[in-house]
Write an enzyme that holds these catalytic residues in place. Structure first.
Site, PDB file in Angstrom:
ATOM      1  N   LYS A 162      41.038  39.324  36.243  1.00  0.00           N
ATOM      2  CA  LYS A 162      40.593  39.194  37.631  1.00  0.00           C
ATOM      3  C   LYS A 162      39.829  40.446  38.078  1.00  0.00           C
ATOM      4  O   LYS A 162      40.219  41.555  37.717  1.00  0.00           O
ATOM      5  CB  LYS A 162      41.863  39.023  38.485  1.00  0.00           C
ATOM      6  N   LYS A 207      40.617  45.741  42.716  1.00  0.00           N
ATOM      7  CA  LYS A 207      40.326  47.038  43.326  1.00  0.00           C
ATOM      8  C   LYS A 207      40.790  48.170  42.427  1.00  0.00           C
ATOM      9  O   LYS A 207      40.285  49.286  42.518  1.00  0.00           O
ATOM     10  CB  LYS A 207      41.054  47.151  44.668  1.00  0.00           C
ATOM     11  N   LYS A 253      51.890  44.083  39.001  1.00  0.00           N
ATOM     12  CA  LYS A 253      51.684  45.365  39.679  1.00  0.00           C
ATOM     13  C   LYS A 253      52.737  46.390  39.295  1.00  0.00           C
ATOM     14  O   LYS A 253      52.454  47.582  39.245  1.00  0.00           O
ATOM     15  CB  LYS A 253      51.712  45.179  41.196  1.00  0.00           C
TER      16      LYS A 253
HETATM   17  P1  AMP Z   1      43.733  41.992  48.531  1.00  0.00           P
HETATM   18  O1  AMP Z   1      42.622  42.898  48.199  1.00  0.00           O
HETATM   19  O2  AMP Z   1      44.731  41.891  47.434  1.00  0.00           O
HETATM   20  O3  AMP Z   1      44.334  42.263  49.862  1.00  0.00           O
HETATM   21  O4  AMP Z   1      43.092  40.544  48.655  1.00  0.00           O
HETATM   22  C1  AMP Z   1      42.461  40.079  49.826  1.00  0.00           C
HETATM   23  C2  AMP Z   1      41.972  38.663  49.633  1.00  0.00           C
HETATM   24  O5  AMP Z   1      41.002  38.620  48.585  1.00  0.00           O
HETATM   25  C3  AMP Z   1      43.071  37.672  49.236  1.00  0.00           C
HETATM   26  O6  AMP Z   1      42.855  36.436  49.891  1.00  0.00           O
HETATM   27  C4  AMP Z   1      42.884  37.525  47.745  1.00  0.00           C
HETATM   28  O7  AMP Z   1      43.329  36.284  47.252  1.00  0.00           O
HETATM   29  C5  AMP Z   1      41.383  37.641  47.618  1.00  0.00           C
HETATM   30  N1  AMP Z   1      41.002  38.140  46.283  1.00  0.00           N
HETATM   31  C6  AMP Z   1      41.357  39.318  45.727  1.00  0.00           C
HETATM   32  N2  AMP Z   1      40.817  39.450  44.497  1.00  0.00           N
HETATM   33  C7  AMP Z   1      40.107  38.303  44.273  1.00  0.00           C
HETATM   34  C8  AMP Z   1      39.303  37.830  43.175  1.00  0.00           C
HETATM   35  N3  AMP Z   1      39.124  38.559  42.075  1.00  0.00           N
HETATM   36  N4  AMP Z   1      38.727  36.611  43.310  1.00  0.00           N
HETATM   37  C9  AMP Z   1      38.884  35.871  44.434  1.00  0.00           C
HETATM   38  N5  AMP Z   1      39.627  36.263  45.495  1.00  0.00           N
HETATM   39  C10 AMP Z   1      40.225  37.471  45.414  1.00  0.00           C
END
Ligand code: AMP
Ligand code: TRP
Length: 335
Positions: free
Chosen positions: A199, A202, A115
């Site tokens: 991956k 967002k 990041k």
């Molecule tokens: P975040 O958007 O970073 O707050 O992520 C929220 C949740 O979504 C966390 O448990 C992450 O591990 C999961 N997550 C985010 N991106 C992915 C992805 N590409 N595949 C699977 N899980 C994800």
């Protein structure tokens, strides 16, 4: 103070563009845990601001995560749904744990490196300390289980190390439980639809890289049709997906949406071309996601209801976290 045996805590950042990875890797797995665990689901707005967030969008993105939780099947009357900044125990415990966790541990965090990018000097101090705040989130409730996507595994290890070091340093054996990650299902790491080696995220500049929880049925079908694959038909067995990241990703998504294993999906589609598999996947994705995105839209139109859920959740979160924080302060000698 009684140690809970099955308390779940997890969080999602309100950074916009909630996507299929968030849903399959995390939110969807939160739902069945309601049957067996005491569940606390947080919208981690303090984590979100470790990178710049437009204040107006932050508020609506916070409500959107709540809407996604509820539309996915989390019942706000039996579980706690709240936003992190409303419960000061998170910030207070994070400071204390900043003094327990070691710089060397943080220096190994791969998410910070990704990041912060090349110009690390310009990253916020918050981005660096992010994993310690995450440890505080979990430990403020003495949570035992943490459902997350695979990308959070390293952060969970840091939370466990921090809990262990606190218990040792202050001679408080077993005060903090060592939280177990729950990384579940065939889609713990959903990849970009444009590049199966990256991956789904967002922040990817390409909208085609992710299916979001705001997408219409047409958007979903279009993105799957355009997903990057290869010219070969689907293999008969999971081993045949090796070296085919785009194909592997779509099979994993199908499996997770259908509640099957990848092997089951391949048993059904072995030998099929993507011209057959992609429309089947698009239909399945629309069938499974449309009811949720529709319900999210309905909920988002009623911000008073969402704000009521958050207010009630914050009261309940306070009631759990405040006595734990009080005990932590006693342990470390604050008077
Ligand atoms: P975040 O958007 O970073 O707050 O992520 C929220 C949740 O979504 C966390 O448990 C992450 O591990 C999961 N997550 C985010 N991106 C992915 C992805 N590409 N595949 C699977 N899980 C994800
Ligand atoms: N860091 C997590 C993510 O980006 C979000 C998060 C913050 C979290 N605090 C947490 C997840 C506590 C589980 C438990 O996905």
């Amino acid at each position: 103070m009684e140690q809970p045996r099955n308390r779940v805590f997890s969080g999602v950042q309100p950074t916009g563009n909630l996507h299929l990875g968030n849903y399959l890797g995390a939110i969807r797995n939160f739902v069945p845990l309601q049957q067996t665990h005491e569940c606390i689901y947080c919208v981690v707005d303090m984590h979100a601001i470790t990178v710049w967030q437009d204040p107006k969008e932050l508020a609506s993105n916070t409500r959107e995560v709540v809407a996604a939780y509820i539309a996915s099947g989390i019942d706000p009357s039996t579980n706690v749904i709240f936003n992190q900044s409303k419960v000061s125990a998170h910030a207070e415990l994070a400071w204390i744990l900043n003094c327990v966790a070691r710089i060397g541990w943080l220096n190994r965090m791969t998410q910070f490196k990704d990041k912060a990018g090349k110009d690390r000097e310009k990253a916020s101090v918050g981005l660096y300390a992010y994993p310690v705040l995450m440890a505080a989130d979990i430990l403020a409730y003495r949570a035992t289980h943490v459902p997350v996507g695979e990308d959070q595994k390293q952060h969970l290890e840091l939370a466990r190390d921090t809990a262990q070091k606190f218990n040792n340093d202050f001679d408080a054996p077993d005060f903090f439980p060592l939280p177990e990650p729950l990384i579940m299902g065939p889609a713990t790491r959903v990849m970009s639809l444009r590049d199966g080696t990256k991956k789904m995220s967002k922040s990817d500049p390409s909208d085609l890289s992710r299916i979001t929880m705001r997408d219409s049925a047409d958007d979903i079908a279009k993105k799957i049709r355009k997903a990057q694959t290869d010219p070969d038909p689907l293999p008969e067995a999971v081993e045949g997906l090796a070296g085919r990241p785009g194909a592997d990703n779509l099979v994993g998504i199908y499996a997770a949406l259908a509640g099957l294993s990848k092997a089951d999906v391949l048993a059904r589609f072995a030998g099929a071309q993507f011209s057959v598999f992609k429309p089947a996947l698009a239909d399945l994705a629309v069938e499974k996601l449309s009811p949720i995105t529709g319900e999210m839209k309905r909920l988002m139109a009623d911000s008073a209801y969402i704000d009521g859920v958050l207010a009630q959740g914050a009261d309940r979160a306070h009631a759990v976290a405040d006595p734990i924080l009080g005990r932590v302060k006693e342990i470390i000698g604050f008077i």
